[in-house]
Design a protein around this motif. Structure first.
Motif, PDB file in Angstrom:
ATOM      1  N   THR A 136      71.107  37.547  52.597  1.00 15.19           N
ATOM      2  CA  THR A 136      69.652  37.626  52.777  1.00 15.19           C
ATOM      3  C   THR A 136      69.391  37.914  54.248  1.00 15.19           C
ATOM      4  O   THR A 136      69.915  37.215  55.124  1.00 15.19           O
ATOM      5  CB  THR A 136      68.975  36.306  52.376  1.00 15.19           C
ATOM      6  OG1 THR A 136      69.580  35.244  53.090  1.00 15.19           O
ATOM      7  CG2 THR A 136      69.092  36.031  50.883  1.00 15.19           C
ATOM      8  N   PRO A 145      68.821  45.692  46.378  1.00  9.36           N
ATOM      9  CA  PRO A 145      68.049  44.755  47.198  1.00  9.36           C
ATOM     10  C   PRO A 145      66.755  44.311  46.508  1.00  9.36           C
ATOM     11  O   PRO A 145      66.147  45.093  45.785  1.00  9.36           O
ATOM     12  CB  PRO A 145      67.735  45.582  48.450  1.00  9.36           C
ATOM     13  CG  PRO A 145      67.797  47.005  48.008  1.00  9.36           C
ATOM     14  CD  PRO A 145      68.754  47.074  46.857  1.00  9.36           C
ATOM     15  N   HIS A 191      60.456  43.209  56.581  1.00  5.89           N
ATOM     16  CA  HIS A 191      60.613  42.535  55.295  1.00  5.89           C
ATOM     17  C   HIS A 191      61.851  41.653  55.339  1.00  5.89           C
ATOM     18  O   HIS A 191      62.824  41.972  56.024  1.00  5.89           O
ATOM     19  CB  HIS A 191      60.816  43.557  54.166  1.00  5.89           C
ATOM     20  CG  HIS A 191      59.536  44.096  53.608  1.00  5.89           C
ATOM     21  ND1 HIS A 191      58.565  43.286  53.068  1.00  5.89           N
ATOM     22  CD2 HIS A 191      59.075  45.355  53.494  1.00  5.89           C
ATOM     23  CE1 HIS A 191      57.561  44.028  52.638  1.00  5.89           C
ATOM     24  NE2 HIS A 191      57.834  45.287  52.896  1.00  5.89           N
ATOM     25  N   SER A 192      61.801  40.554  54.584  1.00  9.43           N
ATOM     26  CA  SER A 192      63.013  39.775  54.318  1.00  9.43           C
ATOM     27  C   SER A 192      63.516  40.206  52.946  1.00  9.43           C
ATOM     28  O   SER A 192      62.716  40.319  52.007  1.00  9.43           O
ATOM     29  CB  SER A 192      62.687  38.270  54.266  1.00  9.43           C
ATOM     30  OG  SER A 192      62.146  37.829  55.491  1.00  9.43           O
ATOM     31  N   ILE A 193      64.806  40.442  52.840  1.00 13.12           N
ATOM     32  CA  ILE A 193      65.350  40.910  51.559  1.00 13.12           C
ATOM     33  C   ILE A 193      66.553  40.066  51.118  1.00 13.12           C
ATOM     34  O   ILE A 193      67.167  39.378  51.935  1.00 13.12           O
ATOM     35  CB  ILE A 193      65.779  42.397  51.606  1.00 13.12           C
ATOM     36  CG1 ILE A 193      67.053  42.583  52.446  1.00 13.12           C
ATOM     37  CG2 ILE A 193      64.672  43.285  52.165  1.00 13.12           C
ATOM     38  CD1 ILE A 193      67.730  43.941  52.193  1.00 13.12           C
ATOM     39  N   ARG A 224      62.511  33.415  47.601  1.00 13.36           N
ATOM     40  CA  ARG A 224      61.481  34.323  47.100  1.00 13.36           C
ATOM     41  C   ARG A 224      60.111  33.637  47.195  1.00 13.36           C
ATOM     42  O   ARG A 224      59.111  34.237  47.556  1.00 13.36           O
ATOM     43  CB  ARG A 224      61.792  34.684  45.643  1.00 13.36           C
ATOM     44  CG  ARG A 224      61.069  35.927  45.166  1.00 13.36           C
ATOM     45  CD  ARG A 224      60.978  35.912  43.670  1.00 13.36           C
ATOM     46  NE  ARG A 224      62.151  36.407  42.984  1.00 13.36           N
ATOM     47  CZ  ARG A 224      62.307  37.687  42.605  1.00 13.36           C
ATOM     48  NH1 ARG A 224      61.405  38.578  42.905  1.00 13.36           N
ATOM     49  NH2 ARG A 224      63.370  38.050  41.943  1.00 13.36           N
ATOM     50  N   THR A 226      66.694  40.332  57.300  1.00 12.55           N
ATOM     51  CA  THR A 226      65.459  41.080  57.546  1.00 12.55           C
ATOM     52  C   THR A 226      65.784  42.526  57.897  1.00 12.55           C
ATOM     53  O   THR A 226      66.835  42.822  58.450  1.00 12.55           O
ATOM     54  CB  THR A 226      64.640  40.489  58.714  1.00 12.55           C
ATOM     55  OG1 THR A 226      65.344  40.715  59.941  1.00 12.55           O
ATOM     56  CG2 THR A 226      64.389  39.002  58.536  1.00 12.55           C
ATOM     57  N   ILE A 283      63.054  42.945  47.632  1.00 13.71           N
ATOM     58  CA  ILE A 283      62.194  42.699  48.792  1.00 13.71           C
ATOM     59  C   ILE A 283      61.479  41.381  48.559  1.00 13.71           C
ATOM     60  O   ILE A 283      60.562  41.289  47.748  1.00 13.71           O
ATOM     61  CB  ILE A 283      61.178  43.848  48.978  1.00 13.71           C
ATOM     62  CG1 ILE A 283      61.919  45.178  49.051  1.00 13.71           C
ATOM     63  CG2 ILE A 283      60.349  43.619  50.229  1.00 13.71           C
ATOM     64  CD1 ILE A 283      61.003  46.384  48.982  1.00 13.71           C
ATOM     65  N   LEU A 340      65.386  49.909  53.427  1.00 14.99           N
ATOM     66  CA  LEU A 340      65.473  49.048  52.238  1.00 14.99           C
ATOM     67  C   LEU A 340      66.309  49.732  51.151  1.00 14.99           C
ATOM     68  O   LEU A 340      67.161  49.099  50.523  1.00 14.99           O
ATOM     69  CB  LEU A 340      64.071  48.757  51.699  1.00 14.99           C
ATOM     70  CG  LEU A 340      63.187  47.864  52.582  1.00 14.99           C
ATOM     71  CD1 LEU A 340      61.729  47.931  52.135  1.00 14.99           C
ATOM     72  CD2 LEU A 340      63.682  46.428  52.569  1.00 14.99           C
TER      73      LEU A 340
END
Ligand code: MF3
Ligand code: CO
Length: 260
Positions: free
Chosen positions: A209, A254, A245-247, A19, A211, A256, A146
């Motif tokens: 994790t 999820p 986005h990477s989640i 994060r 994208t 973000i 997402l």
């Protein structure tokens, strides 16, 4: 960290570290926003972003000299993809932004061994209604993707949410390039395509994790890669847009990671 079939399941502590690095990617995109305007070169933007990454954020660029097997090392810190360039556009001093352009700025930072990956679109001055529309619809596609990234759902749910929205708007989604796992490596399993059906493909499990980064085209989904090994363009020369986005998937849904 645990892993099965090359899928890494990250612990809550590891997700906290991610994060942090992902927030830096988002901060970097915020930082560059006021500089993205007509008259500047894409290399100027790249120089500013590299300096900010290293000096202000104390991080590294994952793109600079990135060299997957058999490929020419990527020569710059960011990817800047203008109009018909889908992704991996190499910043250049000869490429000057002009009114009406739509551009994607894609950044990846590394901090404490963890990677982030995020991109946004920018419009330069007055853009055509079609340009405005593809940027908006692509953003909506990512938002729908997402929402579909639910624990105990399937990767096909994400694909379907994205592709059906693009198609309803008359657009196509690039098939050859997809999202990817991210964490201790830039590119981990799984690969995430956008052409599969709901309820199919890999189960989405808390601790994953990855994208979400569809590339949406006005015309054909077919792509060509230029001789520099990287610059990926639409086959028909029409516009393309891309947000990333990477989640992290948690029990509650999820997160973000690349949202501030
Ligand atoms: N962020 C890009 C992606 O997700 C990776 C770019 S690799 C580079 O595909 F070397 F081109 F920077
Ligand atoms: Co990516």
């Amino acid at each position: 960290m645990s892993s099965k079939d090359n899928i890494i399941i990250y612990s809550p502590e590891e997700i906290e570290a991610m994060r942090h690095v992902c927030r830096l990617a988002s901060e970097l995109l915020d930082y560059i926003t006021p500089f993205v305007k007509a008259g500047v070169s894409t290399l100027y933007l790249d120089d500013l972003m590299l300096e900010y990454t290293e000096k202000t954020l104390g991080a590294k660029s994952a793109c600079l000299n990135y060299a997957p097997a058999g490929m020419t090392p990527y020569p710059r810190a960011t990817c800047i993809s203008v109009n018909n360039v889908i992704c991996h556009g190499i910043p250049s001093e000869n490429e000057i932004l002009i009114d009406g352009d739509i551009i994607n700025v894609d950044v990846s930072t590394i901090l404490n061994g963890y990677f982030s990956d995020a991109s946004r679109m920018f419009t330069i001055g007055e853009v055509s209604p079609e340009a405005e529309r593809i940027v908006r619809v692509t953003k909506e596609c990512v938002e729908l993707g997402l929402k579909a990234a639910k624990p105990w759902g399937h990767l096909g749910d994400i694909a379907y949410a994205i592709n059906s929205h693009a198609q309803e708007n008359g657009y196509s989604v690039v098939e050859e390039i997809g999202g990817h796992g991210i964490g201790l490596e830039f590119n981990e399993e799984p690969w995430i395509g956008y052409h599969t059906k709901p309820g199919t493909e890999m189960l989405i499990v808390p601790g994953m994790t990855f994208t979400i980064e569809p590339m949406v085209n006005v015309g054909t989904y077919e792509v060509s890669v230029l001789e520099d090994d990287w610059t990926t363009v639409t086959d028909d020369g029409e516009l393309s847009a891309h947000f990333e986005h990477s989640i992290a998937v948690t029990d509650d849904g999820p997160i973000i990671l690349t949202a501030l």
